[in-house]
Design an enzyme around this catalytic site. Structure first.
Site, PDB file in Angstrom:
ATOM      1  N   LYS A 170      -4.503 -12.062  -6.080  1.00  0.00           N
ATOM      2  CA  LYS A 170      -5.848 -12.059  -6.002  1.00  0.00           C
ATOM      3  C   LYS A 170      -6.892 -10.882  -5.559  1.00  0.00           C
ATOM      4  O   LYS A 170      -6.584  -9.863  -6.278  1.00  0.00           O
ATOM      5  CB  LYS A 170      -5.295 -11.540  -3.900  1.00  0.00           C
ATOM      6  CG  LYS A 170      -5.953 -11.821  -2.700  1.00  0.00           C
ATOM      7  CD  LYS A 170      -5.551 -11.296  -1.702  1.00  0.00           C
ATOM      8  CE  LYS A 170      -6.168 -10.083  -1.737  1.00  0.00           C
ATOM      9  NZ  LYS A 170      -6.072  -9.079   0.319  1.00  0.00           N
TER      10      LYS A 170
ATOM     11  N   LYS B   3     -11.153  -5.729  -3.401  1.00  0.00           N
ATOM     12  CA  LYS B   3     -11.866  -4.157  -3.659  1.00  0.00           C
ATOM     13  C   LYS B   3     -11.128  -3.443  -5.187  1.00  0.00           C
ATOM     14  O   LYS B   3     -11.332  -2.682  -6.230  1.00  0.00           O
ATOM     15  CB  LYS B   3     -12.062  -3.882  -3.163  1.00  0.00           C
ATOM     16  CG  LYS B   3     -12.810  -5.297  -2.541  1.00  0.00           C
ATOM     17  CD  LYS B   3     -13.652  -4.114  -0.626  1.00  0.00           C
ATOM     18  CE  LYS B   3     -13.697  -4.789   0.827  1.00  0.00           C
ATOM     19  NZ  LYS B   3     -13.681  -5.022   1.485  1.00  0.00           N
TER      20      LYS B   3
ATOM     21  N   LYS C 112       0.568  -1.213  -0.239  1.00  0.00           N
ATOM     22  CA  LYS C 112      -0.204   0.133   0.214  1.00  0.00           C
ATOM     23  C   LYS C 112       0.997   1.402   0.144  1.00  0.00           C
ATOM     24  O   LYS C 112       0.535   2.431  -0.876  1.00  0.00           O
ATOM     25  CB  LYS C 112      -0.803  -0.562   1.174  1.00  0.00           C
ATOM     26  CG  LYS C 112      -1.989  -0.551   1.111  1.00  0.00           C
ATOM     27  CD  LYS C 112      -3.130  -0.770   2.403  1.00  0.00           C
ATOM     28  CE  LYS C 112      -4.228  -2.480   1.877  1.00  0.00           C
ATOM     29  NZ  LYS C 112      -4.847  -1.846   3.426  1.00  0.00           N
TER      30      LYS C 112
HETATM   31  P1  TYM Z   1     -11.233  -7.236   4.170  1.00  0.00           P
HETATM   32  O1  TYM Z   1     -12.065  -6.157   3.912  1.00  0.00           O
HETATM   33  O2  TYM Z   1      -9.331  -7.053   3.095  1.00  0.00           O
HETATM   34  O3  TYM Z   1     -11.190  -8.294   3.589  1.00  0.00           O
HETATM   35  C1  TYM Z   1     -12.720  -9.161   4.668  1.00  0.00           C
HETATM   36  C2  TYM Z   1     -12.068 -10.693   4.874  1.00  0.00           C
HETATM   37  O4  TYM Z   1     -12.193 -11.285   3.300  1.00  0.00           O
HETATM   38  C3  TYM Z   1     -10.526 -12.192   3.426  1.00  0.00           C
HETATM   39  N1  TYM Z   1     -10.279 -11.778   1.699  1.00  0.00           N
HETATM   40  C4  TYM Z   1     -10.400 -13.197   0.501  1.00  0.00           C
HETATM   41  N2  TYM Z   1     -10.170 -14.412   1.465  1.00  0.00           N
HETATM   42  C5  TYM Z   1      -9.906 -15.485  -0.002  1.00  0.00           C
HETATM   43  N3  TYM Z   1      -9.915 -14.356  -0.823  1.00  0.00           N
HETATM   44  C6  TYM Z   1      -9.905 -13.284  -1.187  1.00  0.00           C
HETATM   45  N4  TYM Z   1      -9.393 -12.771  -2.419  1.00  0.00           N
HETATM   46  C7  TYM Z   1     -10.160 -12.105  -0.046  1.00  0.00           C
HETATM   47  N5  TYM Z   1     -10.100 -11.158  -0.354  1.00  0.00           N
HETATM   48  C8  TYM Z   1     -11.004 -10.471   1.069  1.00  0.00           C
HETATM   49  C9  TYM Z   1      -9.689 -11.404   4.013  1.00  0.00           C
HETATM   50  O5  TYM Z   1      -8.677 -12.432   4.548  1.00  0.00           O
HETATM   51  C10 TYM Z   1     -10.602 -10.881   5.049  1.00  0.00           C
HETATM   52  O6  TYM Z   1     -10.420 -12.073   6.107  1.00  0.00           O
HETATM   53  N6  TYM Z   1      -7.597  -6.664   7.502  1.00  0.00           N
HETATM   54  C11 TYM Z   1      -9.196  -6.785   7.368  1.00  0.00           C
HETATM   55  C12 TYM Z   1      -9.676  -6.192   8.489  1.00  0.00           C
HETATM   56  C13 TYM Z   1      -9.921  -6.516   9.627  1.00  0.00           C
HETATM   57  C14 TYM Z   1      -9.668  -7.626  10.679  1.00  0.00           C
HETATM   58  C15 TYM Z   1      -9.829  -7.179  11.978  1.00  0.00           C
HETATM   59  C16 TYM Z   1      -9.803  -9.097  10.150  1.00  0.00           C
HETATM   60  C17 TYM Z   1      -9.612  -5.176  10.203  1.00  0.00           C
HETATM   61  N7  TYM Z   1      -9.730  -5.800  11.538  1.00  0.00           N
HETATM   62  C18 TYM Z   1      -9.363  -7.567  13.029  1.00  0.00           C
HETATM   63  C19 TYM Z   1     -10.064  -9.898  11.170  1.00  0.00           C
HETATM   64  C20 TYM Z   1      -9.948  -9.427  12.804  1.00  0.00           C
HETATM   65  C21 TYM Z   1      -9.550  -6.229   5.983  1.00  0.00           C
HETATM   66  O7  TYM Z   1      -8.724  -5.492   5.677  1.00  0.00           O
HETATM   67  O8  TYM Z   1     -10.185  -7.261   4.971  1.00  0.00           O
END
Ligand code: TYM
Length: 337
Positions: A192, A195, A112
């Site tokens: 991957k 978004k 990022k």
């Molecule tokens: P985020 O918002 O990017 O994604 C939410 C969840 O979806 C999963 N994910 C995927 N799994 C498989 N293949 C993909 N292509 C894919 N894209 C997204 C992510 O692994 C996630 O589980 N940092 C985190 C948000 C967060 C969080 C937390 C998660 C903030 N605090 C505490 C767990 C616990 C994030 O950006 O997820």
């Protein structure tokens, strides 16, 4: 009993990567783990430039979409991070224990930050806030996709450090809970699904819109002509079959691909059928929620009440152990004599 916590950013639509990597698992776990907490992490979504009106509407869409997948406020707490200020308070506490080098080493920070000329410190501190999200509820299991594993390692280090200094075993060391679909690739088959890369299929998209994306999607690059035999094990479309179709269909897909019995378009049509079967009830529930938005607001308010009670108790304990609790007047020396 283990406590489950997980979060999702409201930085765009809920897509099939989120769903297969994490949210589908949340829906399953809410029945087996009473008291699970699922959070729309809106403070995480403001580290870059953003439009407040867009963020507001995405928070709404995310809450609605999560409820539409089957997240049930009677079984778990669904809430917004910004409703619980203790997240940012505990994050500050954790910044005092986190080595800068550990943050600079995070893969997501490197990815990022390379997009910014002047790097906002929030991008660096992001995983500290994530550790606080989880540990505020003293959660020990975190259902996530593969990309979050490194952040959870940091959360475990942080729990260990705080415990060593202030109270043994106060915070559990949270572990990731992964699914077989822990890393869904984008339709280019190269990176991957994400978004920020704009290569997603939204959970609430229409059949026609999904087909418009599936039709040109990358398959086995060696399958140039319709008659060329394919290799399911290298094909992203095949891995989506594994996620959306039952084992007998998946087996037939592999046979038809290897023997060139089907062309890639035939194969994608069968995938579309599987996706439509799974996504139609979700879309239907989303339409019902659109007609009754109060259900979304009530769910978030209930979830925030549950989350707040736990968060306030944790922070009371944390402050007390760190010497930050309410002052009492010292006993006058004369009274001690
Ligand atoms: P985020 O918002 O990017 O994604 C939410 C969840 O979806 C999963 N994910 C995927 N799994 C498989 N293949 C993909 N292509 C894919 N894209 C997204 C992510 O692994 C996630 O589980 N940092 C985190 C948000 C967060 C969080 C937390 C998660 C903030 N605090 C505490 C767990 C616990 C994030 O950006 O997820």
């Amino acid at each position: 009993m283990s406590r489950i916590f997980s979060g999702i950013q409201p930085s765009g639509e809920l897509h099939i990567g989120n769903y297969l990597g994490a949210v589908k698992n949340w829906v399953a776990l809410q029945s087996t783990h009473p008291g699970a907490l699922f959070c729309i992490v809106d403070y995480h979504a403001i580290t870059g430039n953003y439009d407040p009106a867009v963020l507001r509407s995405r928070r709404w869409e995310m809450a609605k979409s999560l409820l539409a997948t089957g997240i049930d406020p009677a079984l778990c707490a669904l809430f917004q991070q910004s409703d619980i200020p203790e997240h940012t308070e505990l994050a500050w506490v954790f910044t005092t224990l986190t080595p800068l080098g550990d943050l600079e080493r995070q893969t997501q920070f490197k990815e990022k930050s390379s997009k910014h000329e002047s790097i906002p410190a929030g991008i660096l501190m992001y995983p500290v806030l994530q550790s606080a999200d989880i540990l505020l509820y003293r959660a020990d299991l975190v259902p996530v996709g593969e990309d979050q594993i490194q952040h959870l390692e940091l959360a475990r280090d942080t729990a260990r450090k705080w415990n060593a200094r202030f109270e043994h075993a106060f915070f559990p060391e949270p572990k990731p809970l992964l699914t077989p679909t822990r890393r869904i690739m984008g339709l280019d088959g190269q990176s991957k699904m994400s978004k920020s890369l704009g290569n997603t299929i939204g959970l609430l998209e229409s059949d026609d819109d999904i087909w418009a994306k599936l039709r040109p999607a990358m398959t086995d690059p060696q399958r140039v002509r319709r008659t060329d035999p394919g290799r399911p094990e290298v094909c992203n479309i095949y891995s989506l079959h594994q996620a959306f179709n039952p084992p007998d269909v998946v087996e037939n897909v592999a046979v038809q691909c290897r023997s060139a019995g089907w062309g890639c378009v035939d194969c994608k049509k069968v995938l579309l059928e599987g996706m439509v079967r799974e996504l139609t009830p979700i879309r239907h529930r989303a339409v019902l929620l659109d007609a009754d938005p109060q259900r979304v607001l009530d769910a978030l308010a209930d979830g925030a009440r549950t989350a707040r009670a736990i968060a306030q108790e944790t922070m009371r304990d944390v402050r007390a152990r760190m010497g930050l609790d309410a002052l009492v007047a010292p006993t006058p020396k004369s009274a001690l004599a």
